[in-house]
Design a protein around this motif. Structure first.
Motif, mmCIF file in Angstrom:
data_model
loop_
_atom_site.group_PDB
_atom_site.id
_atom_site.type_symbol
_atom_site.label_atom_id
_atom_site.label_comp_id
_atom_site.label_asym_id
_atom_site.label_seq_id
_atom_site.Cartn_x
_atom_site.Cartn_y
_atom_site.Cartn_z
ATOM 1 N N VAL A 79 0.831 -1.199 0.000
ATOM 2 C CA VAL A 79 0.000 0.000 0.000
ATOM 3 C C VAL A 79 0.869 1.254 0.000
ATOM 4 O O VAL A 79 0.535 2.259 -0.632
ATOM 5 N N GLY A 80 1.990 1.218 0.669
ATOM 6 C CA GLY A 80 2.879 2.373 0.736
ATOM 7 C C GLY A 80 3.397 2.806 -0.627
ATOM 8 O O GLY A 80 3.582 3.988 -0.886
ATOM 9 N N LEU A 81 3.626 1.845 -1.521
ATOM 10 C CA LEU A 81 4.100 2.173 -2.861
ATOM 11 C C LEU A 81 3.002 2.768 -3.742
ATOM 12 O O LEU A 81 3.282 3.468 -4.696
ATOM 13 N N LEU A 82 1.760 2.460 -3.431
ATOM 14 C CA LEU A 82 0.645 2.917 -4.244
ATOM 15 C C LEU A 82 -0.031 4.169 -3.708
ATOM 16 O O LEU A 82 -0.962 4.665 -4.311
ATOM 17 N N TRP A 84 -0.003 7.657 -3.563
ATOM 18 C CA TRP A 84 0.596 8.851 -4.143
ATOM 19 C C TRP A 84 -0.016 10.137 -3.583
ATOM 20 O O TRP A 84 0.535 11.211 -3.762
ATOM 21 N N ALA A 85 -1.150 10.052 -2.903
ATOM 22 C CA ALA A 85 -1.846 11.246 -2.433
ATOM 23 C C ALA A 85 -1.199 11.854 -1.198
ATOM 24 O O ALA A 85 -1.213 13.063 -1.005
ATOM 25 N N SER A 86 -0.623 11.024 -0.355
ATOM 26 C CA SER A 86 -0.041 11.552 0.875
ATOM 27 C C SER A 86 1.423 11.965 0.649
ATOM 28 O O SER A 86 2.083 11.427 -0.241
ATOM 29 N N PRO A 87 1.898 12.904 1.436
ATOM 30 C CA PRO A 87 3.303 13.313 1.289
ATOM 31 C C PRO A 87 4.251 12.172 1.670
ATOM 32 O O PRO A 87 3.899 11.293 2.450
ATOM 33 N N PRO A 88 5.435 12.156 1.102
ATOM 34 C CA PRO A 88 6.391 11.074 1.408
ATOM 35 C C PRO A 88 6.807 11.104 2.875
ATOM 36 O O PRO A 88 6.930 12.158 3.493
ATOM 37 N N SER A 89 6.995 9.905 3.434
ATOM 38 C CA SER A 89 7.426 9.819 4.839
ATOM 39 C C SER A 89 8.928 10.061 4.939
ATOM 40 O O SER A 89 9.688 9.777 4.029
ATOM 41 N N ARG A 90 9.325 10.589 6.079
ATOM 42 C CA ARG A 90 10.761 10.899 6.284
ATOM 43 C C ARG A 90 11.392 9.964 7.244
ATOM 44 O O ARG A 90 10.988 9.417 8.093
#
Length: 90
Positions: A79-82, A84-90
């Motif tokens: 799910v993390g790869l798909l 795209w709506a949320s900002p990237p995690s740091r």
């Protein structure tokens, strides 16, 4: 994954695959070298073989379902790869 879920997902893959393979190998009367019958559309297939289309759909759906199931087991695409709506995690 339960057997019922796997069977339902495979059935969905099979139906989608059938629609994908339907146009392959179909020829019109003109392409087959046969005179078109009165009342038939020019684009009507000369001879349609459902068993051939079903076999092609079965092969394609088996490959696609195998990839789907392998991804389910090994988690290649999550799910993390798909997301795209949320900002990237740091």
């Amino acid at each position: 994954m339960k057997l019922g879920s796997a069977l339902a997902i495979y059935t969905l893959f099979w139906v989608m695959s059938l629609f994908v393979v339907l146009p392959f190998g179909v020829r019109t009367d003109e392409e087959a070298g046969v005179e078109r019958l009165l009342g038939h559309a020019e684009s009507a297939p000369h001879g349609f073989s459902f068993p051939k289309a079903a076999l092609r759909a079965t092969i394609l759906s088996a490959i696609l379902f195998g990839l789907f199931y392998a991804n389910y087991v090994y988690g290649w695409v999550g799910v993390g790869l798909l997301d795209w709506a949320s900002p990237p995690s740091r």
